[in-house]
Scaffold this active site. Structure first.
Site, PDB file in Angstrom:
ATOM      1  N   PHE A   1       1.012  -1.253  -0.520  1.00 15.78           N
ATOM      2  CA  PHE A   1      -0.093   0.168  -0.399  1.00 15.78           C
ATOM      3  C   PHE A   1       0.389   1.265   0.039  1.00 15.78           C
ATOM      4  O   PHE A   1       0.176   2.020   0.465  1.00 15.78           O
ATOM      5  CB  PHE A   1      -1.225  -0.487   1.283  1.00 15.78           C
ATOM      6  CG  PHE A   1      -2.002  -0.801   0.964  1.00 15.78           C
ATOM      7  CD1 PHE A   1      -2.490  -1.461   0.243  1.00 15.78           C
ATOM      8  CD2 PHE A   1      -2.029  -2.499   2.012  1.00 15.78           C
ATOM      9  CE1 PHE A   1      -3.784  -2.676   0.203  1.00 15.78           C
ATOM     10  CE2 PHE A   1      -2.922  -3.066   1.784  1.00 15.78           C
ATOM     11  CZ  PHE A   1      -2.885  -3.544   0.530  1.00 15.78           C
ATOM     12  N   SER A   2       2.200   1.066  -0.272  1.00 18.55           N
ATOM     13  CA  SER A   2       2.677   1.956   0.389  1.00 18.55           C
ATOM     14  C   SER A   2       3.203   2.685  -1.405  1.00 18.55           C
ATOM     15  O   SER A   2       3.877   2.395  -2.181  1.00 18.55           O
ATOM     16  CB  SER A   2       4.322   1.872   0.498  1.00 18.55           C
ATOM     17  OG  SER A   2       5.258   2.914   0.098  1.00 18.55           O
ATOM     18  N   PRO A   3       2.601   4.106  -1.301  1.00 15.92           N
ATOM     19  CA  PRO A   3       2.747   5.026  -3.038  1.00 15.92           C
ATOM     20  C   PRO A   3       3.830   5.007  -3.173  1.00 15.92           C
ATOM     21  O   PRO A   3       4.471   3.903  -5.051  1.00 15.92           O
ATOM     22  CB  PRO A   3       2.425   6.058  -2.743  1.00 15.92           C
ATOM     23  CG  PRO A   3       1.364   5.848  -1.647  1.00 15.92           C
ATOM     24  CD  PRO A   3       1.672   5.085  -0.859  1.00 15.92           C
TER      25      PRO A   3
END
Ligand code: GSH
Length: 218
Positions: free
Chosen positions: A10-12
């Site tokens: 989920f880390s951009p």
């Protein structure tokens, strides 16, 4: 050769690096690090990256973090001369400018909007407004050029497209900006459908669902 990419789904910034790895067909072993269970604070990971953040790349023992330094390193090492990160001095300077603008202004403003909810604080609506103002400035740039740095897709487009789609997913909507929308569609069509779905939209929406629920319950 051994190449490992420590990332979180989920880390951009992790997603940006994974997109570039996929685009360039680089053979990297992806290792998920769970921030929720604190894996990034364990001695094993701290010995690789004492700054405990993802993404982190390890290339034959050489560890590098900061997504923008990782993607420029990857292009220079595995695809030198690729138009995705031009080598001509001024063309490269323009791409670097957008990368630094994203790091120092756009993504950091978005982070200032929803980041506090991960630290027991609340969302900062004025930061969402500032973010929209910045994207509106981008809209006027994109009136004149197809991509951020001219006629070719670069790592700056991919980086900033991830920032803006993440913003949309967490409820900071800039869809009224027609040049930005057209450019996003262009970037989407330049990437494969699976890249767009798996590394851009789906994880952004999952993060967005989490962030919006937290904001609604605070
Ligand atoms: N500017 C960095 C940001 C890295 C970052 O803050 N990553 C977050 C996840 S999105 C993280 O690892 N947070 C955990 C921590 O810093 O302890 C980049 O672009 O790589």
């Amino acid at each position: 050769m051994s190449l490992q990419l420590y990332h979180t789904t989920f880390s951009p910034p992790s997603r940006v690096v994974r997109i570039i790895v996929k685009q360039l067909g680089i053979n990297a072993e992806e290792k998920e690090v769970s921030l929720l269970t604190g894996e990034h604070m364990k001695p094993e990971f701290l010995s690789i990256n004492p700054f405990h953040c993802v993404p982190t790349l390890v290339d034959d023992g050489f560890a590098l973090w900061e997504s923008r330094s990782i993607i420029t390193y990857l292009v220079d090492k595995f695809a030198p001369g690729n138009s995705i990160y031009p080598t001509e001095l001024q063309a490269r300077a323009v791409v670097n400018r957008w990368l630094f603008w994203d790091a120092g202004t756009l993504f950091s403003t978005l982070g200032a909007y929803f980041g506090p909810i991960f630290r027991g604080g609340s969302a900062q609506p004025e930061m969402a407004e500032l973010f929209k103002k910045k994207v509106a400035e981008l809209d006027s740039i994109l009136e004149k050029t197809k991509y951020l740095a001219g006629d070719e897709l670069t790592i700056a487009d991919i980086t900033i497209a991830v920032t803006i789609t993440t913003a949309t997913a967490v409820g900071v909507d800039t869809s009224e900006l027609k040049n930005v929308e057209k450019w996003l569609q262009q970037v989407e069509s330049d990437l494969s459908a699976s890249t767009w779905k798996d590394l851009v939209i789906d994880p952004a929406n999952s993060l967005g669902t989490f962030v919006k629920a937290k904001i609604a319950s605070s």
